[in-house]
Structure formats: structure tokens, C-alpha cells
Design a protein around this motif. Sequence first.
Motif, PDB file in Angstrom:
ATOM      1  N   TRP A 242       0.818  -1.214   0.000  1.00  0.00           N
ATOM      2  CA  TRP A 242       0.000   0.000   0.000  1.00  0.00           C
ATOM      3  C   TRP A 242       0.846   1.256   0.000  1.00  0.00           C
ATOM      4  N   GLU A 243       2.052   1.182   0.531  1.00  0.00           N
ATOM      5  CA  GLU A 243       2.971   2.326   0.407  1.00  0.00           C
ATOM      6  C   GLU A 243       3.328   2.541  -1.059  1.00  0.00           C
ATOM      7  N   MET A 244       3.524   1.449  -1.769  1.00  0.00           N
ATOM      8  CA  MET A 244       3.785   1.547  -3.203  1.00  0.00           C
ATOM      9  C   MET A 244       2.539   2.036  -3.941  1.00  0.00           C
ATOM     10  N   ASP A 245       1.394   1.489  -3.576  1.00  0.00           N
ATOM     11  CA  ASP A 245       0.158   1.828  -4.277  1.00  0.00           C
ATOM     12  C   ASP A 245      -0.177   3.306  -4.134  1.00  0.00           C
ATOM     13  N   ASP A 246       0.075   3.867  -2.952  1.00  0.00           N
ATOM     14  CA  ASP A 246      -0.225   5.280  -2.721  1.00  0.00           C
ATOM     15  C   ASP A 246       0.578   6.190  -3.633  1.00  0.00           C
ATOM     16  N   LEU A 251       5.502   6.776 -10.021  1.00  0.00           N
ATOM     17  CA  LEU A 251       6.276   5.874 -10.870  1.00  0.00           C
ATOM     18  C   LEU A 251       5.787   5.972 -12.312  1.00  0.00           C
ATOM     19  N   MET A 252       4.472   6.037 -12.474  1.00  0.00           N
ATOM     20  CA  MET A 252       3.870   6.070 -13.808  1.00  0.00           C
ATOM     21  C   MET A 252       4.347   7.272 -14.611  1.00  0.00           C
ATOM     22  N   TYR A 253       4.492   8.413 -13.933  1.00  0.00           N
ATOM     23  CA  TYR A 253       4.893   9.630 -14.635  1.00  0.00           C
ATOM     24  C   TYR A 253       6.390   9.873 -14.580  1.00  0.00           C
ATOM     25  N   GLU A 262       9.909   7.073  -0.896  1.00  0.00           N
ATOM     26  CA  GLU A 262       9.092   6.085  -0.192  1.00  0.00           C
ATOM     27  C   GLU A 262       8.500   5.046  -1.137  1.00  0.00           C
ATOM     28  N   VAL A 263       8.010   5.500  -2.303  1.00  0.00           N
ATOM     29  CA  VAL A 263       7.378   4.554  -3.225  1.00  0.00           C
ATOM     30  C   VAL A 263       8.424   3.653  -3.877  1.00  0.00           C
ATOM     31  N   TYR A 264       9.578   4.206  -4.233  1.00  0.00           N
ATOM     32  CA  TYR A 264      10.645   3.380  -4.806  1.00  0.00           C
ATOM     33  C   TYR A 264      11.138   2.356  -3.775  1.00  0.00           C
ATOM     34  N   SER A 265      11.270   2.796  -2.527  1.00  0.00           N
ATOM     35  CA  SER A 265      11.750   1.900  -1.470  1.00  0.00           C
ATOM     36  C   SER A 265      10.759   0.762  -1.234  1.00  0.00           C
ATOM     37  N   ALA A 266       9.461   1.089  -1.212  1.00  0.00           N
ATOM     38  CA  ALA A 266       8.438   0.060  -1.014  1.00  0.00           C
ATOM     39  C   ALA A 266       8.458  -0.948  -2.161  1.00  0.00           C
ATOM     40  N   ARG A 267       8.603  -0.451  -3.395  1.00  0.00           N
ATOM     41  CA  ARG A 267       8.645  -1.360  -4.554  1.00  0.00           C
ATOM     42  C   ARG A 267       9.814  -2.321  -4.457  1.00  0.00           C
TER      43      ARG A 267
END
Length: 542
Positions: A242-246, A251-253, A262-267
Motif C-alpha cells: 500500500w505504500e507503493m500503491d499510494d 512511478l507512472m509519470y 518512499e514509493v521506490y523503497s516500497a517497490r
Amino acid sequence: MSTTTALLQDLMSVWTDLSTPTRIGIMGLGVFFGVQLWNMIPAKDAQPDEPPYLPYSIPWVGHTLAFARDSSRVFNTALQRFGLQPFTLKIAGQKHYVLTHPSDVQAVFKASRSLTFDGSTAQVLKLIYGMSDDPDISVEEMLHGGKHLADGTIMEDPHTWFRRELSGKPLEIMTDRSVSEIHRNLDAEFDRLVESTKNAADGQEDVGALLWARNLLSDAVTAACFGPTFLKRFPRTIDALWEMDDGTYKLMYGIPEMFAKEVYSAREELVETLKTYLGDTEEGANLRKGALPIVVGREDVMKMAGVSLDGRARGVLTILQAFHTNSAPTSFWFILYCVITPGLLSRILAEISPAYSAPSVPGEQPTLDLTYLVNPKTCPLFHSVYTEVLRLVSSTVSVRVVDEDTANIGGYTLYKGAKVFCPGRPLQMSEEFWGSEAREFKAERFVARPQDGTGLKMRPFGGGPTLCPGRHFAAIEVKSFVAGALMRFNFEFPEGMPEMDVKTPCLGVMRSVGVCMTKISPRPEWIKLCASLSSTEEKIEC
């Protein structure tokens, strides 16, 4: 001294004599009129027969910043200017044609040779999941299929493979497992809540509604599909997901990692988890015991095709995220609308309660007739509310890449190299197709006309040849969870209906602004049903 030099010196003298506020005001007016002039000049890369640009202020940047801040506002501004006619956005220096009218979207889906899904999917896999080409196979080759595998078979494209695994017997097995896990979790939560609220003054417990639904539903479906020991070994998986999902839109853009740590780390945490899960080790083999073919079967195919362990982990991450990204938010909104809408909850409970029978043996839980529950004919209001919730809260976008110049799409030509966006939400909110109450929740909207919940004017699961193959499982998953929750628990939402987060770019179901709290308590009627026996033919009284 030349006349020009003297004039410049005079102007500089006048400028320096002005007060600071006056100079700032003049500069502001200069910027304002400069922007207005820029907007009057067609974009240099604009073609005369392509969809018109929505005006923007900064070259190359275009609509990027505005779209990242509030994508809904960008679409609404364009819709006010163009209606449902095609238009063009510039995001990160690239053209994005936006089409919303059903006839235009249908034309996009039909032009599958020149407006390709694989091209856009390859970009998604690289941007969102960090996939890269392996020495033996590229990301594009994985999507196209056709490669000869080590066992003598030919690799299927993912969409064909998932369509088979999400239908017939495989779907039946996955559904049975998932629904069993869902109700096992709900039963355990009911027992926990009975104990935890015994000494509470109001007999209730305060919880974050979305987090509550997420934990129960995501845990159940993960255990059913990935095996019973996966989350025990990696308990942070759902939180990391969910950290990635948020931040998936970042990432998409293509927002750099330094601005989205945070999103890169979660992925990457999830990738490392899945590398352990899929590894050729004794631990990996034990973790995969009980996993369904939709998870390990596709991974086997990728392995035979020469995809590295890292690539396979990123591929399976797409499956893990697909299982969860929309189901929990949809369930949250579904419960919320049922509870908050005056008079609706009692009608829903009366309709779904015949699907639950008293246990045949003391100490067991009531049994669920799933066929009865998910059938729109036996539970038409329940199905209508589910569909209406999807209409209001889903913000899916069908994406294509223009591989060849394509004429006659909405009266325009779409040029090679651009992307095509077909957002569903603008159409789902359109008064032209849904009437003056398009933005209002109407529980019975799809009771008389359930067919309106399918087709081109409502696309929560995409459309065309790439219509989501998991849509049937998603409906069963959400309906069984929501029905089970409403039968077992009382919900109160003291703060009422939360605001929907329409600003954050969303690739699926939108969230609420802030945390929506609910007061939850065990329903006495469920306790009564659990205590009864089927021989008495007792049904729950709602």
C-alpha cells in the motif's frame, strides 16, 4: 552616443526610480500578457488535423505539474472547453490524446493494430515495476508471446494466459479459497471484537475504515493465492504494497527517485520479498506450497522463457498489486454508502440475509450460498449498489500507444509516437449519459437496467480486447466481503460521508481525503444466527 543607447539609459533610469512594488507589478503584468500571448500561438508540434491542445503556459512542461497536482481539475477544465470531444495534453514533453466519448473510445479499441496495448503495457512495466530487458527476452517479447520455451511449448501472451486462469475451473478454485479465507478472517475479527468491546462503555471500537477493510481482505486473498505461509514469513508485505500503491502515479509519470523515495523503497522491498519467495531454494519451495497456478504458473513460464529471478519477481508483483489495489477501496466505499444512505442498510440486509443459513453443527459458523449472493437476479439492489459505487469512485484510464498514424478517430488523426488516454470517470460523471443526477449516488440506478453497468459508458475494468480478465473475481471478492461485514458488524460513521480525493492522480479506485473513522460493534443478530441450528430453519432477522 547612439539614439538606441540613450533610450536604453533613459528607460533604466526610469525603472530604477520606480518603487519595488511597482516594479514587481510591472513584471507580473509582463508575465501575464506573455502567457496569454503564448496560449494564442499553436504548439510547434501541433498538427492541423489532430485533437486541439488544451492551452498550457510552460513549453515542454505543458500540463505536467497541473496534472500531478490535480488531474481531475485538468480533465474538468478540458471538458468545459471541449465537451466530450478529443483534445491533447502535453505531459513530460509527450503528447497525450484524450478521448472520452463512447464512439471515440470504441474506435480506439477497434484500431488495435495501430493503437497498441502492448506498447503502453511495456512502458507501464518498466516505469511502475522497474522491469528491464533480459539477455534472452525483452519486455516487449514477453508481452507478445510466441517464444519457444524449454519444454517445447510456445509462450502465450499474458492477457490470453490470465484470461484462461481467471475463468472456468481455475476461477472456481480461486474463488472458493478466497471466499473461505475472507469469511475466516471476518469470523476471527468478530470474535476479537466481541472480547475487545465487552468493557467498552458504548460497546464499540474506533477504527480507520479503509485500513480495517484492507487488512482483512488483503490478508485473506493473499493467503488464498500465494499460500498460507507467505504473509507469516513476510508480515510487512501488505503495508509495503500500500505504500507503493499510494505513490504508483509517481512511478507512472517517471518522477525521479530522489523526489519519491518512499514509493521506490516500497517497490524494491516487495521485489526482494518475491525473489525470496520465487527462489530455487528450500525456503522458496516451502513458501510456495499451496500457491495457485495464477501466481506460480506464470512465473514458471517466465522462467522457461529466460527471464531472470529479478524480472520474474517484478512480474509477480504485478499480480500481487492487481489482487489488492482496487478491492479494498471499493469495499470501503460500498460499506460506507450502504450505511450512510438513509434507509438503505435495512433493505440490503433483508435482501442478502437469505444467502446465510444457520450452522448444521453447534459451534460452526453460518453457511453462505455464494451463488445466491452474487446473482443480480436474486440480489438486484445489492448488485445495483456495487455497480453504482464503481461508477462514482473508479477512475481507471485505458492507455494505448500510437504505433502508426491513425485517421478518423473522433474526426481527427492520431500521430505516431503519442499516447492515447481514455479516462472513464469524465464519462461516468457526464449528464449527457447519466442525466441531471449523474454526480449523485442512486442505489437503485441499475436495478431496472443492470446492462447500463457494462459497455462503453462505464469502464471501471477497461474495455476492448484488453478488458480486465479479473473483473468477475473482483465482483465476487468485494460482494462476499461486504455482505459478510454488514451481516456481522454494526458500523457508524460519525463524521458522515468523507470527501473523495479527486486531486491525486489515480489509476483505479479513488481514496478518501484523510482517514475515515468508523465505530464498529458486533451485531447481536449474527450471534443469534450462530447459536441457531439449520434444523430449526431459522434465518437471521434484519
